[in-house]
Design a protein around this motif. Structure first.
Motif, short mmCIF file in Angstrom:
data_model
loop_
_atom_site.label_atom_id
_atom_site.label_comp_id
_atom_site.label_asym_id
_atom_site.label_seq_id
_atom_site.Cartn_x
_atom_site.Cartn_y
_atom_site.Cartn_z
N SER A 113 -45.81 -15.47 33.45
CA SER A 113 -45.09 -15.27 32.42
C SER A 113 -45.82 -15.99 31.16
O SER A 113 -46.87 -16.60 31.66
CB SER A 113 -43.64 -15.86 32.30
N ALA A 114 -45.55 -15.62 29.86
CA ALA A 114 -46.24 -16.29 28.93
C ALA A 114 -45.38 -16.50 27.78
O ALA A 114 -44.40 -15.76 27.57
CB ALA A 114 -47.58 -15.25 28.48
N VAL A 115 -45.91 -17.41 26.84
CA VAL A 115 -45.27 -17.68 25.58
C VAL A 115 -46.36 -17.80 24.33
O VAL A 115 -47.52 -18.20 25.01
CB VAL A 115 -44.34 -18.94 25.40
N ALA A 116 -46.19 -17.52 22.98
CA ALA A 116 -47.12 -17.61 22.05
C ALA A 116 -46.41 -18.54 21.00
O ALA A 116 -45.45 -17.94 20.41
CB ALA A 116 -47.62 -16.48 21.93
N ASN A 117 -47.33 -19.25 20.20
CA ASN A 117 -46.82 -19.92 19.04
C ASN A 117 -46.99 -18.74 17.88
O ASN A 117 -48.04 -18.45 17.66
CB ASN A 117 -47.60 -21.11 18.93
N THR A 118 -45.85 -18.59 16.92
CA THR A 118 -45.98 -17.90 15.92
C THR A 118 -46.36 -18.47 14.44
O THR A 118 -46.35 -17.81 13.82
CB THR A 118 -44.67 -16.87 15.94
N HIS A 119 -45.92 -19.72 15.01
CA HIS A 119 -46.37 -20.64 13.80
C HIS A 119 -45.34 -20.40 12.44
O HIS A 119 -45.65 -20.50 11.35
CB HIS A 119 -47.83 -20.24 13.04
N ALA A 120 -44.21 -19.92 12.94
CA ALA A 120 -43.11 -19.45 12.03
C ALA A 120 -42.18 -20.85 11.94
O ALA A 120 -42.31 -21.72 12.76
CB ALA A 120 -42.05 -18.19 12.40
N TYR A 133 -37.96 -29.77 7.66
CA TYR A 133 -38.64 -29.41 8.99
C TYR A 133 -37.83 -29.97 10.17
O TYR A 133 -37.63 -31.10 10.21
CB TYR A 133 -40.06 -29.84 9.09
N ALA A 134 -37.41 -29.03 11.10
CA ALA A 134 -36.60 -29.42 12.12
C ALA A 134 -37.51 -29.83 13.54
O ALA A 134 -36.61 -30.23 14.22
CB ALA A 134 -35.63 -28.15 12.56
N GLY A 135 -38.70 -29.79 13.23
CA GLY A 135 -39.37 -30.01 14.47
C GLY A 135 -39.16 -29.29 15.59
O GLY A 135 -39.68 -29.34 16.65
N LEU A 136 -39.13 -27.68 15.25
CA LEU A 136 -38.85 -26.74 16.44
C LEU A 136 -40.00 -25.55 16.26
O LEU A 136 -40.58 -25.57 15.25
CB LEU A 136 -37.64 -26.04 16.13
N THR A 137 -40.33 -25.26 17.45
CA THR A 137 -41.23 -24.36 17.44
C THR A 137 -40.84 -22.95 17.78
O THR A 137 -39.76 -22.84 18.58
CB THR A 137 -42.33 -24.67 18.61
N VAL A 138 -41.35 -21.73 17.19
CA VAL A 138 -40.94 -20.62 17.09
C VAL A 138 -41.72 -19.80 18.12
O VAL A 138 -42.99 -19.62 17.83
CB VAL A 138 -40.86 -19.71 15.92
N LEU A 139 -41.49 -19.46 19.32
CA LEU A 139 -42.25 -19.01 20.52
C LEU A 139 -41.89 -17.30 20.55
O LEU A 139 -40.69 -17.04 20.79
CB LEU A 139 -42.25 -19.58 21.84
N SER A 218 -37.81 -25.27 21.57
CA SER A 218 -38.28 -23.79 20.83
C SER A 218 -37.07 -23.00 20.56
O SER A 218 -36.15 -23.05 21.21
CB SER A 218 -39.46 -23.28 22.03
N VAL A 219 -37.72 -22.19 19.81
CA VAL A 219 -36.84 -21.06 19.40
C VAL A 219 -37.48 -19.69 20.05
O VAL A 219 -38.83 -19.46 19.64
CB VAL A 219 -36.52 -20.71 18.02
N LEU A 220 -37.02 -19.10 21.02
CA LEU A 220 -37.80 -17.89 21.80
C LEU A 220 -37.44 -16.70 21.24
O LEU A 220 -36.01 -16.30 21.01
CB LEU A 220 -37.40 -17.97 23.12
N VAL A 221 -38.32 -15.89 20.70
CA VAL A 221 -38.08 -14.56 20.23
C VAL A 221 -38.85 -13.45 21.14
O VAL A 221 -39.84 -13.89 21.82
CB VAL A 221 -38.78 -14.63 18.81
#
Length: 412
Positions: A113-120, A133-139, A218-221
């Motif tokens: 599987s894979a994830v990617a940083n969207t830098h959002a 800034y909440a310190g969370l990554t949108v993947l 993380s927040v997964l999209v």
């Protein structure tokens, strides 16, 4: 005096010829001693059954405990590798969009599987300051991420083919806490969060993922939604690879050239988890423990069988003498007591297996471990009981069969 006729000689010879006993007759004689001395037979079999039950317990309980330990170690990612570009490269290295599919072609690989940083950037609502800034990554996430990470959903659902193209998200456990999102309940409106000035609906919250703490934050999209809503370029930043444990090192060695054949040196692959080494050591340690405990238990049971059978045979000389006086030959005496020895051993072995299995299942169920009853231990227990019973009965039965009727009756 008239000479005897051939017919009369045949009758006389038949009368003096020893009677041949069939296998069923021999078994009947062996069972006779068990039926007529039930209490003694029960006590004799008890010693055998205790030894066999002990062997089942001391192998079954550690085997179940080991299985539970190995399951816990497996959950820590003993068969998982992470592939990502080397950090701090100028320009940044971009993995191919189909890197996960390329890794899946390796023979021992069982899942990718894979994830990617969207830098959002993500906020609880549009009223929150952009600088908060909440310190969370949108993947951006593939749909098969959960099995690759041994992860699970705490509430709601994960991304599916039905919603991955729409502005929906799944939150990691830490991300949900920081954003103030409560567990989702059926029938209640789904909360929304603000990502890059767009509203996204929360459809699920994950349990804690020990394999990847970064997923918790993380927040997964969905992969397609990240392309259309967040201008994601389609290049994964982390590829997760699961492979058979016995081939994990070989898979690791070929992964860089597989996912990035142009410049394999620009790709880094995580080393196998320390839990894998711990798991292998646990397997070896428990295997040695099984052998030692089983050997001690079988030895104790064997001594009890031998002692019981020797005393049983020696105390029945009067019966031996009486049967010899009635015409039983040495082979019949020998087979009778050998059969009784085998029957007692078999009964004790079967009772020991039942007791051992019940005790093991009860204790393991109480501990909430997987029930593991080593088949080899059951077979070795029964086989060992029979072998020891035969061995213990050979010498006294042979000695008793050599006694003449007068000697046997005189020594009784």
């Amino acid at each position: 005096m008239k000479p005897s006729s051939p017919a009369s000689e045949a009758v006389a010879e038949a009368a003096t010829r020893p009677v041949r006993l069939s296998p069923l007759d021999i078994i009947g004689l062996g069972l006779l001693g068990v039926r007529t001395r039930r209490m003694r037979a029960a006590l004799s079999a008890l010693g055998i059954s205790i030894g066999i039950a002990t062997m089942i317990v001391v192998t079954g309980i550690p085997a179940s405990s080991r299985e539970d330990l190995l399951n816990q170690l497996t959950a820590l990612g003993t068969n998982m590798l992470k592939v990502q570009p080397q950090p701090n490269q100028k320009p940044p290295v971009l993995l191919p969009p189909d890197a996960a599919a390329m890794a899946a072609r390796i023979g021992p690989v069982t899942g990718t599987s894979a994830v990617a940083n969207t830098h959002a950037t993500v906020h609880r609502s549009d009223r929150v300051s952009a600088d908060d800034y909440a310190g969370l990554t949108v993947l951006a996430s593939r749909l098969d991420l959960l099995p690759a990470l041994n992860a699970s959903v705490s509430s709601g659902t994960f991304l599916t083919s039905a919603n991955e193209k729409f502005p929906t998200v799944v939150l990691g456990s830490v991300a949900a806490h920081r954003l103030g999102i409560e567990p989702l309940r059926p029938g209640q409106p789904s909360p929304q969060i603000f990502i890059n000035s767009r509203w996204f609906t929360v459809v699920g919250i994950l349990d804690t993922t020990p394999l990847s703490p970064d997923i918790d934050r993380s927040v997964l999209v969905g992969w397609d939604a990240a392309r259309t809503e967040l201008r994601f370029d389609g290049h994964p930043t982390v590829v997760y690879v699961k492979a058979r444990e016995n081939a994990i090192e070989n898979v690791r060695s070929v992964l860089p050239a597989t996912v990035y054949p142009q410049l394999p040196g620009m790709v880094q692959v995580s080393r196998p988890s320390d839990a894998l080494a711990a798991k292998r050591e646990a397997q070896a340690s428990f295997s040695a423990l099984f052998l030692g405990l089983a050997g001690v238990a079988l030895l104790v049971g064997g001594v009890g069988v031998a002692n019981t059978m020797v005393i049983s045979v020696l105390e029945r000389r009067r019966e031996i003498g009486l049967r010899r006086a009635l015409g039983a030959h040495r082979g019949q005496i020998r087979n009778q007591f050998l059969t009784e020895s085998v029957v007692l051993s078999a009964l004790g072995g079967l009772a020991g297996v039942v007791l051992g299995v019940l005790a093991t299942v009860g204790y393991v169920t109480y501990q909430d471990w997987p029930v593991i009853i080593p088949v080899a231990s059951v077979a070795e227990g029964l086989g060992g009981a029979l072998l020891v019973g035969v061995t213990a009965g050979v010498y006294p039965s042979i000695r008793a069969s050599r006694l003449t009727p007068t000697e046997a009756l005189a020594s009784a």
